[in-house]
Design a protein around this motif. Structure first.
Motif, PDB file in Angstrom:
ATOM      1  N   ILE A 210      67.837  12.334 -34.729  1.00 24.33           N
ATOM      2  CA  ILE A 210      67.887  13.424 -35.720  1.00 24.33           C
ATOM      3  C   ILE A 210      69.301  13.598 -36.270  1.00 24.33           C
ATOM      4  O   ILE A 210      69.707  14.700 -36.652  1.00 24.33           O
ATOM      5  N   GLU A 211      70.043  12.515 -36.325  1.00 26.49           N
ATOM      6  CA  GLU A 211      71.432  12.601 -36.804  1.00 26.49           C
ATOM      7  C   GLU A 211      71.501  13.048 -38.269  1.00 26.49           C
ATOM      8  O   GLU A 211      72.399  13.800 -38.647  1.00 26.49           O
ATOM      9  N   GLU A 212      70.568  12.599 -39.089  1.00 29.50           N
ATOM     10  CA  GLU A 212      70.567  13.017 -40.481  1.00 29.50           C
ATOM     11  C   GLU A 212      70.288  14.514 -40.591  1.00 29.50           C
ATOM     12  O   GLU A 212      70.889  15.220 -41.422  1.00 29.50           O
ATOM     13  N   ASP A 213      69.373  15.029 -39.779  1.00 24.36           N
ATOM     14  CA  ASP A 213      69.098  16.468 -39.763  1.00 24.36           C
ATOM     15  C   ASP A 213      70.323  17.249 -39.304  1.00 24.36           C
ATOM     16  O   ASP A 213      70.586  18.337 -39.810  1.00 24.36           O
ATOM     17  N   MET A 214      71.068  16.694 -38.347  1.00 20.74           N
ATOM     18  CA  MET A 214      72.296  17.332 -37.888  1.00 20.74           C
ATOM     19  C   MET A 214      73.299  17.458 -39.030  1.00 20.74           C
ATOM     20  O   MET A 214      73.990  18.471 -39.164  1.00 20.74           O
ATOM     21  N   ARG A 215      73.356  16.451 -39.880  1.00 20.36           N
ATOM     22  CA  ARG A 215      74.298  16.482 -41.009  1.00 20.36           C
ATOM     23  C   ARG A 215      73.938  17.551 -42.026  1.00 20.36           C
ATOM     24  O   ARG A 215      74.784  17.970 -42.820  1.00 20.36           O
ATOM     25  N   GLN A 216      72.691  18.014 -42.045  1.00 16.25           N
ATOM     26  CA  GLN A 216      72.247  19.009 -43.022  1.00 16.25           C
ATOM     27  C   GLN A 216      72.485  20.453 -42.568  1.00 16.25           C
ATOM     28  O   GLN A 216      72.143  21.393 -43.284  1.00 16.25           O
ATOM     29  N   LEU A 217      73.060  20.642 -41.372  1.00 15.68           N
ATOM     30  CA  LEU A 217      73.301  22.000 -40.878  1.00 15.68           C
ATOM     31  C   LEU A 217      74.291  22.733 -41.776  1.00 15.68           C
ATOM     32  O   LEU A 217      75.140  22.125 -42.432  1.00 15.68           O
TER      33      LEU A 217
ATOM     34  N   PRO B 236      76.754  26.595 -42.366  1.00 19.45           N
ATOM     35  CA  PRO B 236      77.451  27.655 -41.621  1.00 19.45           C
ATOM     36  C   PRO B 236      76.507  28.801 -41.253  1.00 19.45           C
ATOM     37  O   PRO B 236      75.702  29.241 -42.073  1.00 19.45           O
ATOM     38  N   GLY B 237      76.603  29.244 -40.016  1.00 20.45           N
ATOM     39  CA  GLY B 237      75.783  30.362 -39.555  1.00 20.45           C
ATOM     40  C   GLY B 237      74.425  29.969 -39.031  1.00 20.45           C
ATOM     41  O   GLY B 237      73.656  30.820 -38.576  1.00 20.45           O
ATOM     42  N   VAL B 238      74.077  28.680 -39.057  1.00 16.61           N
ATOM     43  CA  VAL B 238      72.763  28.249 -38.596  1.00 16.61           C
ATOM     44  C   VAL B 238      72.631  28.517 -37.094  1.00 16.61           C
ATOM     45  O   VAL B 238      73.594  28.391 -36.333  1.00 16.61           O
ATOM     46  N   THR B 239      71.446  28.911 -36.670  1.00 14.16           N
ATOM     47  CA  THR B 239      71.174  29.154 -35.258  1.00 14.16           C
ATOM     48  C   THR B 239      70.262  28.056 -34.716  1.00 14.16           C
ATOM     49  O   THR B 239      69.664  27.286 -35.486  1.00 14.16           O
ATOM     50  N   LEU B 240      70.152  28.010 -33.402  1.00 18.61           N
ATOM     51  CA  LEU B 240      69.257  27.034 -32.799  1.00 18.61           C
ATOM     52  C   LEU B 240      67.821  27.277 -33.238  1.00 18.61           C
ATOM     53  O   LEU B 240      67.070  26.331 -33.510  1.00 18.61           O
ATOM     54  N   LYS B 241      67.431  28.547 -33.347  1.00 14.91           N
ATOM     55  CA  LYS B 241      66.078  28.873 -33.809  1.00 14.91           C
ATOM     56  C   LYS B 241      65.848  28.357 -35.220  1.00 14.91           C
ATOM     57  O   LYS B 241      64.770  27.847 -35.543  1.00 14.91           O
TER      58      LYS B 241
ATOM     59  N   PHE C 264      67.332  25.776 -36.603  1.00 14.09           N
ATOM     60  CA  PHE C 264      67.258  24.315 -36.516  1.00 14.09           C
ATOM     61  C   PHE C 264      65.886  23.878 -36.001  1.00 14.09           C
ATOM     62  O   PHE C 264      65.254  22.952 -36.533  1.00 14.09           O
ATOM     63  N   GLU C 265      65.393  24.565 -34.969  1.00 17.68           N
ATOM     64  CA  GLU C 265      64.093  24.210 -34.409  1.00 17.68           C
ATOM     65  C   GLU C 265      62.961  24.519 -35.391  1.00 17.68           C
ATOM     66  O   GLU C 265      61.973  23.778 -35.460  1.00 17.68           O
ATOM     67  N   ARG C 266      63.125  25.603 -36.155  1.00 15.36           N
ATOM     68  CA  ARG C 266      62.110  25.936 -37.160  1.00 15.36           C
ATOM     69  C   ARG C 266      62.053  24.835 -38.226  1.00 15.36           C
ATOM     70  O   ARG C 266      60.975  24.430 -38.677  1.00 15.36           O
ATOM     71  N   HIS C 267      63.229  24.332 -38.605  1.00 10.98           N
ATOM     72  CA  HIS C 267      63.296  23.249 -39.587  1.00 10.98           C
ATOM     73  C   HIS C 267      62.638  21.977 -39.042  1.00 10.98           C
ATOM     74  O   HIS C 267      61.906  21.281 -39.767  1.00 10.98           O
ATOM     75  N   MET C 268      62.875  21.697 -37.743  1.00 10.93           N
ATOM     76  CA  MET C 268      62.336  20.477 -37.145  1.00 10.93           C
ATOM     77  C   MET C 268      60.872  20.635 -36.759  1.00 10.93           C
ATOM     78  O   MET C 268      60.166  19.637 -36.564  1.00 10.93           O
ATOM     79  N   GLY C 269      60.404  21.876 -36.613  1.00  5.59           N
ATOM     80  CA  GLY C 269      59.017  22.110 -36.245  1.00  5.59           C
ATOM     81  C   GLY C 269      58.719  21.906 -34.772  1.00  5.59           C
ATOM     82  O   GLY C 269      57.552  21.728 -34.385  1.00  5.59           O
ATOM     83  N   ARG C 270      59.746  21.954 -33.936  1.00  2.00           N
ATOM     84  CA  ARG C 270      59.552  21.772 -32.491  1.00  2.00           C
ATOM     85  C   ARG C 270      60.807  22.237 -31.755  1.00  2.00           C
ATOM     86  O   ARG C 270      61.865  22.438 -32.360  1.00  2.00           O
ATOM     87  N   GLU C 271      60.651  22.387 -30.435  1.00  2.00           N
ATOM     88  CA  GLU C 271      61.827  22.628 -29.611  1.00  2.00           C
ATOM     89  C   GLU C 271      62.708  21.384 -29.615  1.00  2.00           C
ATOM     90  O   GLU C 271      62.214  20.259 -29.635  1.00  2.00           O
ATOM     91  N   LEU C 272      64.011  21.613 -29.579  1.00  2.00           N
ATOM     92  CA  LEU C 272      64.942  20.489 -29.595  1.00  2.00           C
ATOM     93  C   LEU C 272      65.489  20.242 -28.193  1.00  2.00           C
ATOM     94  O   LEU C 272      65.584  21.145 -27.374  1.00  2.00           O
ATOM     95  N   GLY C 273      65.871  19.005 -27.951  1.00  2.00           N
ATOM     96  CA  GLY C 273      66.468  18.657 -26.674  1.00  2.00           C
ATOM     97  C   GLY C 273      65.592  17.727 -25.864  1.00  2.00           C
ATOM     98  O   GLY C 273      64.580  17.202 -26.338  1.00  2.00           O
ATOM     99  N   VAL C 274      65.992  17.527 -24.632  1.00  2.00           N
ATOM    100  CA  VAL C 274      65.327  16.594 -23.736  1.00  2.00           C
ATOM    101  C   VAL C 274      65.079  17.278 -22.397  1.00  2.00           C
ATOM    102  O   VAL C 274      65.555  18.380 -22.145  1.00  2.00           O
ATOM    103  N   VAL C 275      64.338  16.602 -21.548  1.00  2.00           N
ATOM    104  CA  VAL C 275      64.235  16.977 -20.138  1.00  2.00           C
ATOM    105  C   VAL C 275      65.164  16.036 -19.377  1.00  2.00           C
ATOM    106  O   VAL C 275      65.072  14.807 -19.534  1.00  2.00           O
ATOM    107  N   ARG C 276      66.067  16.608 -18.586  1.00  2.00           N
ATOM    108  CA  ARG C 276      67.057  15.774 -17.893  1.00  2.00           C
ATOM    109  C   ARG C 276      66.857  15.808 -16.388  1.00  2.00           C
ATOM    110  O   ARG C 276      66.749  16.868 -15.783  1.00  2.00           O
TER     111      ARG C 276
END
Length: 449
Positions: free
Chosen positions: A376-383, A385-390, A392-404
């Motif tokens: 999702i590097e291209e999506d990261m470039r579209q962030l 100022p002031g964007v929140t994790l919520k 970003f996740e709303r834009h992606m349509g899912r929770e972001l991250g991994v299980v570690r």
């Protein structure tokens, strides 16, 4: 990655020590203070010995954690208008935060891109370092910050970049927070200007103590933007005159060091020294069994894979004691449902907790590495100022991250087996549906409260 399980023997030894000793603030000359200073000096010597750093060239500054060690360099580094800060995309946020200090002083920040499975390509890194090399180390000092091992992608970076960057005139700071717990590291071979470590990641106890292992020659070039108790000898009040403490390390240790816990650092390093030669081989075996079995697990109804491993896999299995692994001992993955739908990380974390398994989910303070392995590097470039994790996740349509899943000093075969049992349960329709219902009910209750 998050924190090691502390050994019972270390706690017993340190508890006995506290029960039989009276320590005082090191900024005094009382008997209890002299004792504290003695143990602090022993801890510094133990750190230098563990990392094979010469006490002629290096000193140790005790900090609250690895983050504070990195910050010490960032806030004190003499960035100028023509300076460069070069760092990898696949780095911890505590490394990315150094760009704020660079920007404030007019320096430029340049990133080295990540591979699809994290880490740096040596050729790419060399090109970036070469293009941004300092024209003058005196007029435009430049800093290269190398992440020894990623805390999300499992990639180890080639430490030969240290010597290459130094040959171009850079100062080199090594983030070893994720590397030091399971890898043998010698500063006699990796000639860095400074290195940050965190002891609780290495042997579990104590928390609240990290260190900056730093060349004395580099330390003299740093300029702190403030002073505090313990770091000064004389302060004119009112006025502007300040005389810094005589000892170099004291000039960078603000307030009172964690003197009650520093003896545990000495004991912890002694404990780890006994196990570290054997640790890479044992972890290599555990990781091979874990990753190969994870890749084979299927849903009972559709035979689709339960997980997808995103992090870097080892290029080779270790065969003998003393060998060093080419990756870490971390697995970052995603869970999928029987029809290929992505299962929310929050559901997996909830289900794991029900089975008394501690996992971490999310971007684990490494947004660049997460973006690389999630694609999702291209999506990261579209962030913006002031964007929140919520947002970003709303834009992606899912929770972001991994299980570690992280293995370390205390991990054994039973731990790996229990994780695999848990993952296999997610692949069983009846079990997963039951856990899903519990998670939904828990989420509803939380929102209501």
């Amino acid at each position: 990655m998050g924190g090691a399980l502390y050994p019972e023997s270390l706690i017993r030894v340190h508890t006995h020590f506290l029960n039989t000793s009276v320590l005082g603030n090191t900024h005094s000359v009382s008997n209890s203070s002299k004792l504290s200073l003695q143990f602090a000096d022993e801890a510094r010597a133990a750190v230098l010995s563990f990392f094979k750093a010469s006490d002629t060239d290096y000193t140790v500054i005790f900090t609250a954690n690895a983050t504070a060690a990195l910050k010490l360099v960032g806030e004190s580094y003499p960035f100028a208008d023509e300076s460069s800060l070069v760092l990898g995309v696949d780095s911890h946020n505590s490394v990315h935060g150094l760009r704020e200090f660079a920007t404030h002083k007019g320096a430029r920040t340049t990133y080295i891109t990540s591979t699809p499975v994290g880490g740096l390509e040596v050729a790419t890194a060399r090109n970036v370092l070469l293009r941004n090399r300092p024209q003058s180390r005196e007029l435009a000092p430049s800093l290269f910050v190398l992440t020894g091992q990623s805390n999300i992608t499992n990639s180890k970076n080639d430490l030969s970049l240290i010597a290459y960057a130094a040959s171009l005139g850079y100062h080199v700071l090594l983030d070893s927070a994720a590397l030091a717990p399971t890898s043998q590291l010698s500063l006699a071979n990796a000639d860095v200007d400074a290195m940050a470590v965190s002891f609780y990641k290495m042997f579990g106890f104590p928390t609240g103590v990290g260190a900056l292992i730093v060349k004395k020659s580099f330390l003299t070039q740093l300029r702190r933007p403030w002073f505090a108790g313990g770091s000064v000898d004389v302060v004119q009040v009112p006025g502007t005159i300040v005389t810094r403490a005589h000892e170099l390390h004291e000039q960078f240790e603000d307030g009172t060091i964690n003197y009650l816990n520093l003896p545990a650092v000495t004991d912890g390093l002694r404990f780890l020294t006994a196990y570290l030669p054997f640790l890479p081989l044992r972890l290599s075996c555990l990781m091979h069994f874990l990753t190969t079995t994870l890749s084979e697990l299927r849903h009972d109804t559709t035979k689709r894979p339960v997980v997808q491993i995103l992090s870097r896999l080892a290029g080779r299995r270790l065969k003998s004691v003393g060998e060093q692994a080419d990756t870490g001992s971390t697995v970052s993955l995603l869970f999928y449902g029987p029809t290929g739908e992505l299962l929310p990380n929050s559901f997996i974390e909830h289900a794991a907790a029900k089975h008394r398994i501690s996992l971490r989910t999310g971007c684990v303070c490494n947004p660049g590495g997460a973006a690389a392995i999630l694609g999702i590097e291209e999506d990261m470039r579209q962030l913006y100022p002031g964007v929140t994790l919520k947002d970003f996740e709303r834009h992606m349509g899912r929770e972001l991250g991994v299980v570690r899943i992280s293995l370390g000093l205390a991990s054994n075969f039973q731990d790996v087996w229990r994780v695999l049992e848990f993952v296999s349960l997610i692949g069983k329709e009846a079990v997963r549906q039951s856990l899903w219902a519990q998670w939904k009910e828990s989420s509803t209750t939380t929102r209501t409260v």
